[in-house]
Design an enzyme around this catalytic site. Structure first.
Site, short mmCIF file in Angstrom:
data_model
loop_
_atom_site.label_atom_id
_atom_site.label_comp_id
_atom_site.label_asym_id
_atom_site.label_seq_id
_atom_site.Cartn_x
_atom_site.Cartn_y
_atom_site.Cartn_z
N GLN A 49 -9.06 10.98 0.03
CA GLN A 49 -9.59 10.51 -1.25
C GLN A 49 -10.60 11.54 -1.74
O GLN A 49 -11.33 12.13 -0.94
CB GLN A 49 -10.28 9.15 -1.06
N ASP A 61 1.98 3.53 2.90
CA ASP A 61 0.99 4.51 2.44
C ASP A 61 1.70 5.80 1.99
O ASP A 61 1.15 6.90 2.12
CB ASP A 61 -0.05 4.80 3.54
N ILE A 119 2.68 8.77 13.42
CA ILE A 119 1.72 9.87 13.19
C ILE A 119 0.34 9.26 12.98
O ILE A 119 -0.61 9.57 13.69
CB ILE A 119 2.14 10.71 11.96
N LEU A 130 -5.07 13.66 7.35
CA LEU A 130 -3.81 13.05 6.91
C LEU A 130 -3.96 12.58 5.47
O LEU A 130 -4.99 12.03 5.08
CB LEU A 130 -3.44 11.87 7.81
N ASP A 160 4.43 5.18 11.24
CA ASP A 160 5.22 6.42 11.19
C ASP A 160 5.12 7.21 12.50
O ASP A 160 5.68 8.29 12.61
CB ASP A 160 4.76 7.30 10.01
N ARG A 198 -19.78 0.08 23.53
CA ARG A 198 -21.06 -0.56 23.21
C ARG A 198 -21.15 -0.92 21.73
O ARG A 198 -22.15 -1.48 21.29
CB ARG A 198 -22.23 0.34 23.61
N HIS A 234 0.85 -1.20 0.00
CA HIS A 234 0.00 0.00 0.00
C HIS A 234 0.89 1.25 0.00
O HIS A 234 1.44 1.62 1.03
CB HIS A 234 -0.92 -0.03 1.23
FE FE Z 1 -6.42 5.69 2.50
#
Ligand code: FE
Length: 380
Positions: free
Chosen positions: A142, A273, A249, A307, A247, A226, A61
């Site tokens: 995204q 990522d 973060i 992020l 990372d 819950r 990824h």
């Molecule tokens: Fe993502």
């Protein structure tokens, strides 16, 4: 041609051998020789000077690095990123796309297919489609303009251009459970991400064939006492593989420790990522057409501060996890390649043992990459 990598510390799942040597014949590991056992002669001898030899990393990824994104639409971009990955010890990659129109995804996959046909750097194990089938309330970085419902016909059209290894999607969207079943039937790993699913919905998707959780804890339902959500599900269910961005973060050190304490050793996969700013200075960048600012290595959308991928390098991820968890490297290296290979069905990758592929990363004690071998050939 035979190659002897001498004077190395072999770190492989369940194995940590100082002063060892590894014999490579062609593309394959021919033998591992612990200290005290005489290594055979070879055509070439490489002195590793005591550095750690690990199975080459597998990044399933990542979006970009060194100023390029996988969806730029050029083979040059895919190759430059694969080259940067290789310098971080990554020998196998799943170039990851973003939530984009089908024409742009198709164009990106054509460039990946062209690179993968004759890879000069890291080898390609298929594309990871991150989106476009995500939840509009959990888009993160995204682009919400291109979000659409799960569509197996679109996945099949894209997979005809370049094999698709993983699809990250929101299981709670209309048709999501059936989509999990359809992906499994195609041999594609279904991964739940950018999701507002309840634990019940996640469990239903899992019963239909879902296998992974995308960038665990990020852009998914939190753990509530819950309703344990996808975070609780990832911790509770031993059979779910979790992607971790280590990372410090995206996951704070305590969450990294909790994940490693809770999950079986074979169900954690480190990912980066990484986005285009990886390997470059702080400053202004873009991701999928959205403006991003990178400050102190943290990439965030200009619009709302979400992020926007990481600037993490794979060798640094392993260093961070070793420092944070204190777990032995012989256990941690399972999460840098063997688990990825097992989940994606990549044979012969992830161990330093006779008969396994000679994809190897050599790191010094600071985790700086000293050399990288792909199919027995030194590339870095
Ligand atoms: Fe993502």
């Amino acid at each position: 041609m035979s190659l002897l990598i001498a004077n190395c510390r072999v770190v492989s799942p369940g194995v940590d051998l100082p002063n060892a040597a590894v014999l490579v014949e062609g593309k394959t590991i021919a033998g591992v020789f612990p200290a005290g056992r005489k290594a055979p002669a070879a055509d070439t001898v490489f002195d590793a000077a005591g550095a750690m030899l690990m199975p080459g990393f597998i990044d399933i990824h990542y979006h970009g690095a060194v100023g390029y994104d996988n969806t730029d639409g050029s083979v040059e971009a895919v190759a430059r990123i694969a080259e940067a990955k290789l310098r971080d010890g990554v020998t196998t990659i799943c170039p990851t796309t973003l939530t984009l129109p089908e024409e742009q995804l198709a164009a990106s996959l054509r460039t990946v297919a062209e690179y993968a046909a004759n890879p000069a750097f890291a080898k390609v194990a298929g594309v990871h489609l991150e989106g476009p089938y995500i939840n509009c309330t959990c888009t993160g970085a995204q682009n919400p303009a291109f979000v659409r419902p799960p569509d197996i016909a679109e996945v099949k059209r894209l997979a005809a251009i370049c094999p698709v290894a993983i699809v990250s999607f929101a299981v709670e969207e209309a048709g999501g459970i059936e989509f999990a079943r359809q992906l499994a039937a195609c041999g594609i790993v279904g991964s739940c991400g950018h999701t507002a699913a309840s634990y019940g919905q996640l469990a239903e998707a899992k019963a239909a064939g879902l296998r992974h959780l995308t960038h665990f804890c990020n852009q998914m339902t939190k753990l509530h006492h819950r309703e344990i959500g996808c975070v609780g599900g990832g911790l509770l269910d031993d059979d779910l593989v979790v992607e971790l961005i280590c990372d410090k973060i995206h996951l704070c050190p305590d969450m990294i420790r909790l994940a490693f304490k809770s999950k079986p050793a074979d169900k954690v996969v480190l990912i980066t990522d990484s986005m285009s700013a990886t390997g470059l200075e702080d400053g202004d960048y873009s991701l999928g057409g959205l403006a991003v600012v990178v400050s102190d290595g943290a990439a965030r959308l200009k619009s709302d501060g979400a992020l926007a991928g990481s600037t993490l390098q794979f060798n640094t991820a392993l260093k961070n996890v070793a420092e944070v968890t204190g777990l032995p490297l012989s256990r941690l290296v399972q999460t840098t390649s063997l688990n990825q290979a097992a989940s994606l069905g990549l044979k012969g990758l992830g161990k330093i043992e006779a008969g396994w592929t000679a994809d190897l990363a050599l790191l010094d004690e600071t985790f700086a990459v000293q050399a990288v071998f792909v199919d027995g050939q030194r590339k870095v």
